[in-house]
Design a protein around this motif. Structure first.
Motif, short mmCIF file in Angstrom:
data_model
loop_
_atom_site.label_atom_id
_atom_site.label_comp_id
_atom_site.label_asym_id
_atom_site.label_seq_id
_atom_site.Cartn_x
_atom_site.Cartn_y
_atom_site.Cartn_z
N ASP A 1 -1.78 -5.67 -2.79
CA ASP A 1 -2.95 -5.31 -3.59
C ASP A 1 -3.28 -3.81 -3.52
O ASP A 1 -4.44 -3.43 -3.63
CB ASP A 1 -4.17 -6.13 -3.16
CG ASP A 1 -4.53 -5.90 -1.70
OD1 ASP A 1 -3.72 -5.29 -0.96
OD2 ASP A 1 -5.63 -6.31 -1.29
N GLY A 2 -2.29 -3.00 -3.32
CA GLY A 2 -2.53 -1.57 -3.26
C GLY A 2 -1.39 -0.85 -2.56
O GLY A 2 -0.26 -1.36 -2.51
N THR A 3 -1.69 0.30 -2.01
CA THR A 3 -0.67 1.08 -1.31
C THR A 3 -1.14 1.40 0.09
O THR A 3 -2.34 1.46 0.38
CB THR A 3 -0.39 2.39 -2.05
OG1 THR A 3 -1.61 3.16 -2.14
CG2 THR A 3 0.14 2.13 -3.44
N VAL B 1 2.69 -4.67 0.76
CA VAL B 1 1.25 -4.78 0.51
C VAL B 1 1.06 -5.21 -0.94
O VAL B 1 1.55 -4.55 -1.86
CB VAL B 1 0.54 -3.44 0.78
CG1 VAL B 1 -0.94 -3.53 0.45
CG2 VAL B 1 0.75 -3.02 2.23
N ASP C 1 4.38 -2.08 -6.84
CA ASP C 1 5.00 -1.15 -7.80
C ASP C 1 6.43 -0.78 -7.38
O ASP C 1 7.25 -0.44 -8.22
CB ASP C 1 4.16 0.12 -7.92
CG ASP C 1 2.88 -0.12 -8.70
OD1 ASP C 1 2.82 -1.11 -9.45
OD2 ASP C 1 1.92 0.66 -8.54
N SER D 1 4.77 -1.31 -1.80
CA SER D 1 3.74 -1.86 -2.67
C SER D 1 4.43 -2.66 -3.78
O SER D 1 5.66 -2.58 -3.95
CB SER D 1 2.89 -0.75 -3.28
OG SER D 1 3.65 -0.01 -4.23
N ASP E 1 -2.11 -7.80 2.81
CA ASP E 1 -2.97 -7.08 1.88
C ASP E 1 -3.48 -5.80 2.52
O ASP E 1 -3.33 -5.57 3.72
CB ASP E 1 -4.13 -7.96 1.39
CG ASP E 1 -4.97 -8.56 2.51
OD1 ASP E 1 -5.10 -7.91 3.56
OD2 ASP E 1 -5.49 -9.66 2.33
N LYS E 2 -4.08 -4.97 1.70
CA LYS E 2 -4.49 -3.64 2.13
C LYS E 2 -5.54 -3.71 3.24
O LYS E 2 -5.50 -2.92 4.19
CB LYS E 2 -5.04 -2.87 0.92
CG LYS E 2 -5.30 -1.41 1.17
CD LYS E 2 -5.52 -0.66 -0.15
CE LYS E 2 -6.63 -1.29 -0.98
NZ LYS E 2 -6.92 -0.52 -2.21
#
Length: 535
Positions: A145-147, A143, A155, A153, A125-126
């Motif tokens: 929960d974010g970038t 990751v 996405d 990520s 996680d971030k």
């Protein structure tokens, strides 16, 4: 093989398809979490089995898109939540081997474990990515929960179709979990489908009297979901189809309290350290434990006052506390059922929770051997406890010689010192590395905890050549010295107590005290009376 398959008919068999299999069985259990999943916060806190089956399939696609292939290891390191289990199922679904590591581990320890694992992908996680430079330990890092600069990520990997489901052979590596690491760097324990699901989860997935989940049960868990226990618990509980499954991701009462009050569990499993922190919340009317019929504790020893408090907190007429003893390598070895009557204040000078009960029927055999000769001792005499179980893990990643060194033929050294009664009951003395001459650290800790209500926890550290050092944990770091002297007057000589708050004590991800680190914190010598040979 046919007989074995029949024996496990209608039991959880595969980790990768666990939620698909549950959905096919039309399990209507509602899954509720104290906060949304880190990997899918948009789904909220209340999910159905079919939602989870879809999410596992989607996550399997993420891992495949990140380059994970059959046989690869996937390291999972993030803040505690039940999605450790979902990510493990996703990895197993594509033939990879998930390795769950607690984010509570120190960065240098995580670095050692990742070097041993050599994962194809690190899932994190971030927050952890920002404080621990671990990404270079794997070819790719995802990751969830974010970038983060230079890292994948969600996405980047969404929309990728997962490869066909892979079902591993029963004795192939299925998952890697780690031990608590109370005395140093944890071991990386390898389990197979046979040991983890068919032997451990399969055994629990029976409607045993008192212990098995019922259709109207609300089954809660507040443990470290990075631990192997989370996989067996999830599979066995959901297979029995209770009304609700509750996953408490953090012991802090601001999150756990309202959640438990809303759902009011009827069975509850929690870390011993979590029970201790919740103990004062169980006092009085309106506590969220009033419906609990079954409390379960594993991972570490429980002190009698804590057990009494929770058994007294429920309005159930005959509540039961199931105390289990085992290891990450073996699963449960013994269990004991404690009742209000068994835990009532009596005339005994010392509490009784060190009686660990009897071996799990048909599953476990125990023997006590001499610490020097390794030959069996007479019943009632203390020595090293060894076990035989078909649920024994396959080995240690990067330390297979260490694993082989703990075997004595068909017997496995637990590293615990104890005694077997004539009727087969196990009385726990200490971890071998924590032993002290002529006494038991755990027994002294129990007695002190029982006699001083203001003490959250007591830890006895043996120091060769000097009186043992008691470390006393209180809410505010204070201790009534007169009450202390009265409490220990008839006990073996102890040094003056060191008083700390809960937060000052170094702990593992399961809440156990890291005794080696505690010695370092206090400036004590690292030497102990034990050899540490069997850790």
């Amino acid at each position: 093989m046919e007989r074995e398959l029949m024996a496990f008919f209608n039991r959880p068999i595969d980790l990768g398809t666990l939620f698909d299999d549950l959905a096919e069985r039309d399990r209507s259990t509602g899954v509720h979490m104290s906060r949304p999943l880190d990997i899918a916060p948009h789904l909220g806190t209340d999910l159905e089995i079919s939602d989870l089956a879809d999410l596992v399939g989607e996550a399997a696609g993420w891992l495949a898109a990140a380059g994970v292939r059959r046989g690869d290891r996937v390291a999972i390191v993030k803040r505690n939540h039940w999605d450790y289990v979902l990510l493990s199922c996703a990895a197993a679904r594509i033939g990879a081997v998930p390795a769950s590591l607690s984010a509570h581990l120190a960065p240098d320890v995580l670095e050692i474990l990742l070097k041993r694992l050599e994962p194809a992908l690190l899932v994190t996680d971030k927050a952890l990515a920002a404080v621990a430079d671990l990404a270079w330990q794997a070819p790719r890092t995802l990751v969830i929960d974010g970038t983060a600069d230079g890292l994948l990520s969600l996405d980047d990997v969404r929309g990728w179709a997962a490869p066909p489901v892979h079902r591993p052979a029963p004795d192939d590596p299925l998952a890697v979990v780690h031990t608590s690491g109370t005395t140093g760097v944890p071991k990386l324990v390898v389990h197979s489908t046979r040991t983890l699901l068919r032997r451990l989860a399969g055994f629990e997935a029976h409607r045993w009297p008192l212990l098995g989940s019922r259709p109207d049960d609300v089954v809660g868990s507040a443990i470290s979901f990075a631990h192997g226990r989370a996989l067996a618990w999830t599979a066995s509980v959901l297979w029995l189809g209770p009304a609700k499954l509750l996953a408490v991701s953090a012991p802090g009462w601001d999150e756990a309290g309202p959640f438990l009050a809303r759902h009011r569990p009827t069975t509850l499993e929690a870390l011993p350290a979590t029970y201790v922190r919740w103990q004062r919340r169980a006092l009085g009317e309106g506590n969220p434990f009033e419906r609990v019929r079954l409390f379960i504790s594993t991972f570490d020893a429980m002190h009698p006052p804590t057990v009494r408090t929770f058994l007294g907190a429920t309005r159930h007429r005959r509540p039961v506390w199931m105390q289990g003893w085992g290891q990450s390598e073996t699963g449960p070895l013994t269990f004991r059922l404690l009742t209000r009557k068994a835990m009532a204040d009596g005339d005994e000078r010392h509490p009784t929770t060190r009686d660990l009960g009897r071996p799990v029927p048909t599953r476990t055999r125990l023997r006590v051997v001499d610490r020097e000769t390794l030959r069996p001792v007479r019943r009632g005499a203390s020595g090293l406890v060894v076990c035989r179980t078909k649920a024994l893990c396959l080995g240690y990643v990067g330390e297979q010689e260490r694993w082989l060194g703990k075997r004595l033929g068909q017997w496995w050294h637990t590293g615990d010192v104890g005694a077997l009664s004539r009727t087969g009951r196990v009385r726990f003395v200490d971890r071998e590395t924590d032993t002290i001459p002529g006494a038991s650290c755990v027994e002294l800790e129990d007695v002190i905890d029982d006699r001083l209500p203001g003490v959250l926890e007591c830890v006895i550290l043996g120091v060769p050549g000097r009186p043992s050092v008691p470390v006393v944990v209180t809410e505010d770091g204070g201790l009534d010295q007169d009450a202390w002297r009265r409490a220990v007057a008839d006990l073996p000589e102890l040094a003056d107590p060191v008083v700390l708050t809960w937060e000052q004590v170094p702990r593992t991800g399961t809440g156990k005290v890291r005794r080696t680190a505690l010695r370092e914190l206090l400036g004590e010598v690292p030497d102990t009376y034990g050899t540490g040979r069997w850790t």
